[in-house]
Design an enzyme around this catalytic site. Structure first.
Site, PDB file in Angstrom:
ATOM      1  N   LYS A  46       0.840  -1.183  -0.038  1.00 21.80           N
ATOM      2  CA  LYS A  46      -0.211  -0.105   0.016  1.00 21.80           C
ATOM      3  C   LYS A  46       0.985   1.238  -0.016  1.00 21.80           C
ATOM      4  CE  LYS A  46      -0.246   0.409   5.152  1.00 21.80           C
ATOM      5  NZ  LYS A  46      -1.080  -0.402   6.322  1.00 21.80           N
TER       6      LYS A  46
ATOM      7  N   ARG B 248     -11.078   2.441  14.440  1.00 26.73           N
ATOM      8  CA  ARG B 248     -10.939   2.786  12.970  1.00 26.73           C
ATOM      9  C   ARG B 248     -11.694   2.193  12.085  1.00 26.73           C
ATOM     10  NH1 ARG B 248      -4.569   2.843  11.091  1.00 26.73           N
ATOM     11  NH2 ARG B 248      -4.986   0.657  10.603  1.00 26.73           N
TER      12      ARG B 248
ATOM     13  N   TYR C 118      17.465  30.146   2.719  1.00 23.01           N
ATOM     14  CA  TYR C 118      16.123  30.936   3.355  1.00 23.01           C
ATOM     15  C   TYR C 118      16.777  31.082   4.778  1.00 23.01           C
ATOM     16  CZ  TYR C 118      13.710  30.120  -0.904  1.00 23.01           C
ATOM     17  OH  TYR C 118      13.201  30.043  -2.207  1.00 23.01           O
TER      18      TYR C 118
ATOM     19  N   MET D 144      12.741  23.694  -1.295  1.00 24.05           N
ATOM     20  CA  MET D 144      11.519  23.073  -2.045  1.00 24.05           C
ATOM     21  C   MET D 144      12.234  22.114  -2.836  1.00 24.05           C
ATOM     22  SD  MET D 144       8.272  24.165  -4.055  1.00 24.05           S
ATOM     23  CE  MET D 144       7.539  25.231  -2.753  1.00 24.05           C
TER      24      MET D 144
HETATM   25  C1  LIG Z   1      -0.076  -1.186   7.178  1.00 21.30           C
HETATM   26  C2  LIG Z   1      -0.691  -2.180   7.466  1.00 21.30           C
HETATM   27  C3  LIG Z   1      -0.022  -3.456   7.785  1.00 21.30           C
HETATM   28  C4  LIG Z   1       1.444  -3.563   7.727  1.00 21.30           C
HETATM   29  O1  LIG Z   1       1.957  -2.986   8.653  1.00 21.30           O
HETATM   30  P1  LIG Z   1       3.718  -2.850   8.951  1.00 21.30           P
HETATM   31  O2  LIG Z   1       4.125  -2.325  10.245  1.00 21.30           O
HETATM   32  O3  LIG Z   1       4.291  -2.144   7.679  1.00 21.30           O
HETATM   33  O4  LIG Z   1       4.003  -4.406   8.493  1.00 21.30           O
HETATM   34  C5  LIG Z   1      -0.758  -4.389   8.281  1.00 21.30           C
HETATM   35  N1  LIG Z   1      -1.832  -4.244   8.601  1.00 21.30           N
HETATM   36  C6  LIG Z   1      -2.885  -3.317   8.036  1.00 21.30           C
HETATM   37  C7  LIG Z   1      -4.381  -3.365   8.625  1.00 21.30           C
HETATM   38  C8  LIG Z   1      -2.152  -2.178   7.823  1.00 21.30           C
HETATM   39  O5  LIG Z   1      -2.976  -1.105   7.494  1.00 21.30           O
END
Ligand SMILES: *Cc1c(COP(=O)(O)O)cnc(C)c1O
Length: 387
Positions: free
Chosen positions: A34, A134, A283, A334
């Site tokens: 992700k 969540r 800056y 930047m």
């Molecule tokens: C991002 C995520 C993980 C992975 O977490 P890591 O600490 O990077 O291994 C696992 N489960 C869920 C639900 C997540 O959102």
């Protein structure tokens, strides 16, 4: 090219193997890609992870899932959409062969309609809220309603039941581990409700990288899966990329020593300059040279993910140049950053500079910025390719 990211596919696969071996062969590993593979480009690393043996990948949303699916094709690799779905996403989820995490009757209804539309069953994974507040459904009557909906469904099957830990890096004896214990207890209660509703998931999953590293949840999830006649799964992201958070309390990290970072973020020197004592840099004129200095200019800044907190006098960041540190001077801009090369010989225009990699890790960047390596990695912007 201003900056680029090189990925070691060998190390990525080695890290995947390390996770699999520490988690145990009876446990399935879902490789979390992700947030664009935590800055590693999900479309670049997904094929590497697939050929390295990952049968499950985890993406943020339907768009990212569609991109990864397009690269992988409709082979055997499963893609879990981890961070919620819009009800209007359901047809795309089905069309791209993705598997959503669901937790409301409305999610299930939307998937039901989409699956019926194409005439084949869709699998979903049900998330239980055990303490993150969540995603997920609360145990008790709310969960019963969702389970009733699933049990009655002709087109949706509940392939997995999962939850997510708030304090996975906390070892027994710490306050965080009491939270984990409470979460396990709620998850166990949820699994009993699932069984009572006549639903038999094939997979149950609850751990991330830290859970594998810390270890105690792994045994729990293996036992819980066995009791249900299901397979246990863990979802690991950060570990695949070669890092872990430090464990809290008395614990021996089982995974951390077996990992190595897979990413090197590089740029090239685009300017060299000598300045006299008294000259200011950048800056706010926050840096004044106390002596004559030689500076190198780099074409990266906070727009690229080289964080402003690396500025001198703030996080005091550095880069690696020919194997040695070169300190950031003044404020990171930047798109530009100045580093100190005073007294260094044989430094030329176009020389390669390591912004993150050997000698300057994601943990270093995170320390400069008072944050976690996750935020550093997924904030990187640069063209990604396999080295
Ligand atoms: C991002 C995520 C993980 C992975 O977490 P890591 O600490 O990077 O291994 C696992 N489960 C869920 C639900 C997540 O959102």
């Amino acid at each position: 090219m201003k900056s680029w990211i090189e990925i070691s596919s060998t190390k990525l696969v080695e890290n995947l193997r390390a996770v699999q071996s520490v988690a145990g062969t009876s446990v399935e590993t879902l490789a979390v890609v992700k947030a664009n593979g935590y800055g590693h480009d999900a479309t670049v690393i997904a094929p590497v992870l697939e050929s390295g043996g990952a049968r499950w990948l985890g993406v943020t949303d339907v768009e990212e899932g569609a991109r990864v699916r397009q690269i992988l094709g409709h082979g055997g690799t499963r893609i879990l959409v981890m961070c919620g779905m819009d009800l209007s996403d359901a047809p795309q989820i089905v069309a791209h062969g993705l598997t959503p995490i669901v937790w409301t009757p409305e999610h299930i209804g939307a998937m039901e309609r989409a699956a019926r539309g194409v005439g084949h069953r869709a699998s979903v994974h049900l998330e239980i809220d055990t303490g993150m507040s969540r995603q997920g459904i609360a145990i008790g009557t709310e969960l019963d309603k969702v389970l009733e909906r699933l049990a009655a469904s002709r087109w949706v099957s509940c392939e997995g039941v999962m939850t997510h830990l708030a304090c996975a890096e906390s070892a027994p004896g710490t306050p965080g581990s009491a939270v984990t214990a409470a979460q396990r207890k709620r998850f166990a209660a949820a699994l009993e409700q699932v069984t009572a509703a006549g639903i038999k998931p094939e997979l149950i999953h609850m751990g991330n990288t830290s859970a594998v590293d810390e270890g105690s949840t792994m045994k729990w999830i293996r036992d819980a899966a066995k009791k249900l006649g299901a397979r246990a799964m863990v979802r690991t992201g950060l570990g695949l990329y070669g890092d872990t958070l430090s464990l809290e309390g008395e614990a021996t990290a089982a995974l951390h020593p077996r990992l190595s970072p897979v990413l090197t973020w590089k740029t090239r020197i685009i300017g060299l300059r000598d300045i006299p004592a008294g000259a200011t840099v950048g800056y706010g004129a926050t840096f004044t040279a106390q002596k004559p200095m030689r500076l190198a200019l780099l074409p990266v800044g906070y727009a690229d993910g080289f964080r402003r907190e690396a500025s001198s006098g703030v996080g005091n960041g550095w880069v690696m140049l020919a194997g040695r540190q070169a300190k950031v001077i003044g404020r990171v801009s930047m798109n530009l950053t100045v580093v100190d090369i005073t007294g260094r010989k044989n430094i030329a225009m176009g020389d390669e500079v390591v912004l993150l990699g050997e000698g300057v890790t994601a943990d270093d960047h995170a320390r400069w910025c008072h944050t976690i390596p996750y935020e550093i990695l997924c904030g990187l912007r640069g063209h990604v390719h396999l080295a």
